[in-house]
Design a protein around this motif. Structure first.
Motif, PDB file in Angstrom:
ATOM      1  N   ILE A 277       0.873  -1.176   0.000  1.00 33.91           N
ATOM      2  CA  ILE A 277       0.000   0.000   0.000  1.00 33.91           C
ATOM      3  C   ILE A 277       0.908   1.223   0.000  1.00 33.91           C
ATOM      4  O   ILE A 277       1.646   1.448   0.959  1.00 33.91           O
ATOM      5  CB  ILE A 277      -0.920   0.014   1.237  1.00 33.91           C
ATOM      6  CG1 ILE A 277      -1.740  -1.283   1.312  1.00 33.91           C
ATOM      7  CG2 ILE A 277      -1.840   1.231   1.201  1.00 33.91           C
ATOM      8  CD1 ILE A 277      -2.588  -1.386   2.574  1.00 33.91           C
ATOM      9  N   LEU A 278       0.872   1.986  -1.092  1.00 34.88           N
ATOM     10  CA  LEU A 278       1.759   3.139  -1.248  1.00 34.88           C
ATOM     11  C   LEU A 278       1.020   4.429  -0.964  1.00 34.88           C
ATOM     12  O   LEU A 278      -0.135   4.597  -1.374  1.00 34.88           O
ATOM     13  CB  LEU A 278       2.335   3.181  -2.660  1.00 34.88           C
ATOM     14  CG  LEU A 278       3.554   2.289  -2.941  1.00 34.88           C
ATOM     15  CD1 LEU A 278       3.184   0.818  -2.856  1.00 34.88           C
ATOM     16  CD2 LEU A 278       4.156   2.605  -4.310  1.00 34.88           C
ATOM     17  N   PHE A 279       1.711   5.365  -0.309  1.00 37.37           N
ATOM     18  CA  PHE A 279       1.120   6.644   0.074  1.00 37.37           C
ATOM     19  C   PHE A 279       1.701   7.817  -0.718  1.00 37.37           C
ATOM     20  O   PHE A 279       1.469   8.966  -0.371  1.00 37.37           O
ATOM     21  CB  PHE A 279       1.332   6.903   1.575  1.00 37.37           C
ATOM     22  CG  PHE A 279       0.880   5.766   2.458  1.00 37.37           C
ATOM     23  CD1 PHE A 279      -0.368   5.191   2.285  1.00 37.37           C
ATOM     24  CD2 PHE A 279       1.695   5.271   3.449  1.00 37.37           C
ATOM     25  CE1 PHE A 279      -0.795   4.147   3.082  1.00 37.37           C
ATOM     26  CE2 PHE A 279       1.283   4.222   4.260  1.00 37.37           C
ATOM     27  CZ  PHE A 279       0.028   3.662   4.079  1.00 37.37           C
ATOM     28  N   ASP A 280       2.454   7.525  -1.774  1.00 37.07           N
ATOM     29  CA  ASP A 280       3.039   8.586  -2.588  1.00 37.07           C
ATOM     30  C   ASP A 280       2.088   8.997  -3.704  1.00 37.07           C
ATOM     31  O   ASP A 280       1.068   8.349  -3.965  1.00 37.07           O
ATOM     32  CB  ASP A 280       4.370   8.126  -3.190  1.00 37.07           C
ATOM     33  CG  ASP A 280       5.472   8.015  -2.141  1.00 37.07           C
ATOM     34  OD1 ASP A 280       5.355   8.694  -1.105  1.00 37.07           O
ATOM     35  OD2 ASP A 280       6.418   7.249  -2.351  1.00 37.07           O
ATOM     36  N   ASP A 281       2.448  10.068  -4.408  1.00 35.59           N
ATOM     37  CA  ASP A 281       1.630  10.572  -5.507  1.00 35.59           C
ATOM     38  C   ASP A 281       1.624   9.580  -6.671  1.00 35.59           C
ATOM     39  O   ASP A 281       2.681   9.104  -7.107  1.00 35.59           O
ATOM     40  CB  ASP A 281       2.186  11.921  -5.969  1.00 35.59           C
ATOM     41  CG  ASP A 281       1.415  12.477  -7.140  1.00 35.59           C
ATOM     42  OD1 ASP A 281       0.273  12.921  -6.934  1.00 35.59           O
ATOM     43  OD2 ASP A 281       1.947  12.436  -8.267  1.00 35.59           O
ATOM     44  N   GLU A 302       3.071   0.632   3.253  1.00 36.11           N
ATOM     45  CA  GLU A 302       2.868  -0.516   4.132  1.00 36.11           C
ATOM     46  C   GLU A 302       3.106  -1.784   3.321  1.00 36.11           C
ATOM     47  O   GLU A 302       2.614  -1.925   2.205  1.00 36.11           O
ATOM     48  CB  GLU A 302       1.441  -0.549   4.686  1.00 36.11           C
ATOM     49  CG  GLU A 302       1.096   0.585   5.638  1.00 36.11           C
ATOM     50  CD  GLU A 302       1.621   0.343   7.051  1.00 36.11           C
ATOM     51  OE1 GLU A 302       2.131  -0.772   7.308  1.00 36.11           O
ATOM     52  OE2 GLU A 302       1.529   1.271   7.866  1.00 36.11           O
ATOM     53  N   ARG A 303       3.861  -2.690   3.880  1.00 36.61           N
ATOM     54  CA  ARG A 303       4.103  -3.995   3.256  1.00 36.61           C
ATOM     55  C   ARG A 303       3.384  -5.049   4.089  1.00 36.61           C
ATOM     56  O   ARG A 303       3.703  -5.250   5.263  1.00 36.61           O
ATOM     57  CB  ARG A 303       5.591  -4.292   3.187  1.00 36.61           C
ATOM     58  CG  ARG A 303       5.942  -5.627   2.524  1.00 36.61           C
ATOM     59  CD  ARG A 303       7.456  -5.725   2.379  1.00 36.61           C
ATOM     60  NE  ARG A 303       7.853  -6.943   1.667  1.00 36.61           N
ATOM     61  CZ  ARG A 303       8.286  -8.046   2.263  1.00 36.61           C
ATOM     62  NH1 ARG A 303       8.375  -8.093   3.589  1.00 36.61           N
ATOM     63  NH2 ARG A 303       8.634  -9.097   1.555  1.00 36.61           N
ATOM     64  N   LYS A 313      -5.595  -7.325   8.223  1.00 38.64           N
ATOM     65  CA  LYS A 313      -4.718  -6.159   8.327  1.00 38.64           C
ATOM     66  C   LYS A 313      -4.900  -5.238   7.128  1.00 38.64           C
ATOM     67  O   LYS A 313      -4.920  -4.005   7.273  1.00 38.64           O
ATOM     68  CB  LYS A 313      -3.254  -6.600   8.433  1.00 38.64           C
ATOM     69  CG  LYS A 313      -2.295  -5.427   8.599  1.00 38.64           C
ATOM     70  CD  LYS A 313      -0.876  -5.888   8.819  1.00 38.64           C
ATOM     71  CE  LYS A 313       0.049  -4.681   9.000  1.00 38.64           C
ATOM     72  NZ  LYS A 313       1.454  -5.091   9.213  1.00 38.64           N
ATOM     73  N   PHE A 314      -5.046  -5.813   5.929  1.00 39.96           N
ATOM     74  CA  PHE A 314      -5.257  -4.998   4.734  1.00 39.96           C
ATOM     75  C   PHE A 314      -6.537  -4.175   4.865  1.00 39.96           C
ATOM     76  O   PHE A 314      -6.539  -2.966   4.617  1.00 39.96           O
ATOM     77  CB  PHE A 314      -5.330  -5.889   3.497  1.00 39.96           C
ATOM     78  CG  PHE A 314      -5.837  -5.176   2.273  1.00 39.96           C
ATOM     79  CD1 PHE A 314      -5.046  -4.263   1.601  1.00 39.96           C
ATOM     80  CD2 PHE A 314      -7.126  -5.402   1.802  1.00 39.96           C
ATOM     81  CE1 PHE A 314      -5.515  -3.593   0.480  1.00 39.96           C
ATOM     82  CE2 PHE A 314      -7.606  -4.742   0.683  1.00 39.96           C
ATOM     83  CZ  PHE A 314      -6.802  -3.840   0.023  1.00 39.96           C
ATOM     84  N   GLU A 315      -7.630  -4.811   5.247  1.00 37.43           N
ATOM     85  CA  GLU A 315      -8.912  -4.111   5.328  1.00 37.43           C
ATOM     86  C   GLU A 315      -8.877  -3.017   6.393  1.00 37.43           C
ATOM     87  O   GLU A 315      -9.378  -1.906   6.169  1.00 37.43           O
ATOM     88  CB  GLU A 315     -10.034  -5.107   5.616  1.00 37.43           C
ATOM     89  CG  GLU A 315     -10.308  -6.046   4.444  1.00 37.43           C
ATOM     90  CD  GLU A 315     -11.510  -6.947   4.687  1.00 37.43           C
ATOM     91  OE1 GLU A 315     -12.392  -6.540   5.469  1.00 37.43           O
ATOM     92  OE2 GLU A 315     -11.570  -8.039   4.102  1.00 37.43           O
TER      93      GLU A 315
END
Length: 337
Positions: A277-281, A302-303, A313-315
């Protein structure tokens, strides 16, 4: 496995000298070796697809070496994490399930959340470099000449060229006992096609079309991976997806979803043991090479490894991130960072 030298701490001097003689921008990691038929018969090279077939030496592959071969092969398949104690700590949320009243089968479970200050981790994504074997002489001789090569081209102008080159040299050395370089004759487009991950975008309601595009043709996903693909897309669509994503060309096993410009989920179905799950643009993410996709530390992603409870955890992570972006306070534990 034969008793040969396993790795180099630095690029060998002879190869470094050869680099200065190569005028082209691209190089390949490859080496030729005289291989005894007896060694092939005793399965010294089985792990890279060099075997006996029809009473002759035969080359299968290319093959991604098994992680059990050695340290570099393990990094190639599993990636690597380095704890960066030289960087400031960050807040991470840990999520786990506990049985209600000690009996999950009767009373179910409940979710726990715990925020902790932890050191940042630098993640090196698995490379999945494959080794190809090519017979250069009569395959029925007692000693055959074999060319071993890494199935990727390396750009001398890349800022991480020497790092990538050393890794590939060690992978070839660990698996074959030889390592060398040659000038690459590929065009720039051919090189980019081996390194850069392009994304094909699908509207959120077109999951069936995405599945069809990933399963058709000779290079489509096998049946077991098709089931995983369908399951991942169902999971992705539990939340409001803006676009579904699919890797193109040789990266057709990548699948993901875009939820916001700074919230993207993806996984490699062929080799993935984790979801990211990436938080970048997104615009910046979409321009990265495959190996640079997770460049830096885990402060901005997040890996989630596919161990027990990973889907929970994903949800929970997605609920938290979406609530944060909508300006709402996350109902279970407040805002992230």
């Amino acid at each position: 496995m034969a008793n040969w030298k396993k790795s180099f701490n630095a690029i060998p001097e002879a190869i470094d000298a050869k680099l200065t003689q190569i005028k082209e921008d691209y190089v390949i990691v490859a080496a030729t070796k005289k291989v005894k038929r007896h060694d092939v018969e005793t399965e010294v090279y089985d792990h890279i697809g060099l075997i006996i077939k029809d009473d002759a030496v035969f080359a299968e592959g290319p093959v991604v070496p098994d992680e059990s071969v050695g340290r570099t092969s393990a990094y190639n398949v599993n990636g690597r994490e380095i704890v960066r104690k030289d960087l400031p700590k960050i807040t991470k949320t840990f999520i786990w399930e506990t049985p209600n009243f000690g009996d999950a089968s009767t009373y179910g479970t409940h979710t726990h959340y715990n925020d902790r200050e932890v050191y940042q981790r630098q993640i090196f994504e698995p490379r999945f470099l494959a080794i190809a074997c090519e017979l250069m002489s009569d395959p029925k001789l007692d000693t055959v000449l074999v060319k071993f090569s890494i199935e990727q081209i390396f750009d001398k102008k890349s800022p991480v060229f020497r790092e990538d080159l050393l890794f590939a040299l060690n992978l070839l050395q660990e698996n074959t006992g030889v390592a060398d370089i040659f000038s690459g004759e590929a065009s720039r487009d051919e090189f980019i096609g081996t390194v850069f991950l392009d994304w094909e975008v699908f509207p959120p309601g077109n999951a069936d079309q995405l599945i069809t595009s990933m399963t058709k043709g000779s290079h489509g996903l096998p049946p077991d991976k098709q089931k995983v693909l369908s399951a991942r897309l169902r999971m992705f669509q539990k939340f409001p997806v803006k676009q579904l994503l699919k890797g193109t060309n040789s990266f057709g096993s990548y699948v993901g979803a875009l939820y916001a410009d700074n919230l993207v989920v993806f996984e490699n179905l062929n080799y993935g043991n984790a979801l990211y799950i990436l938080f970048d643009d997104w615009q910046e993410i979409s321009q990265r090479s495959r190996l640079d996709l997770l460049k830096g530390t885990d402060e901005n992603f997040e890996r989630i490894v596919h161990t027990n409870g990973w889907d929970i955890k994903f949800e929970e992570t997605m609920r938290r991130e979406l609530a944060t972006r909508s300006g709402e306070r996350y109902r279970k534990r407040g805002k992230r960072r």
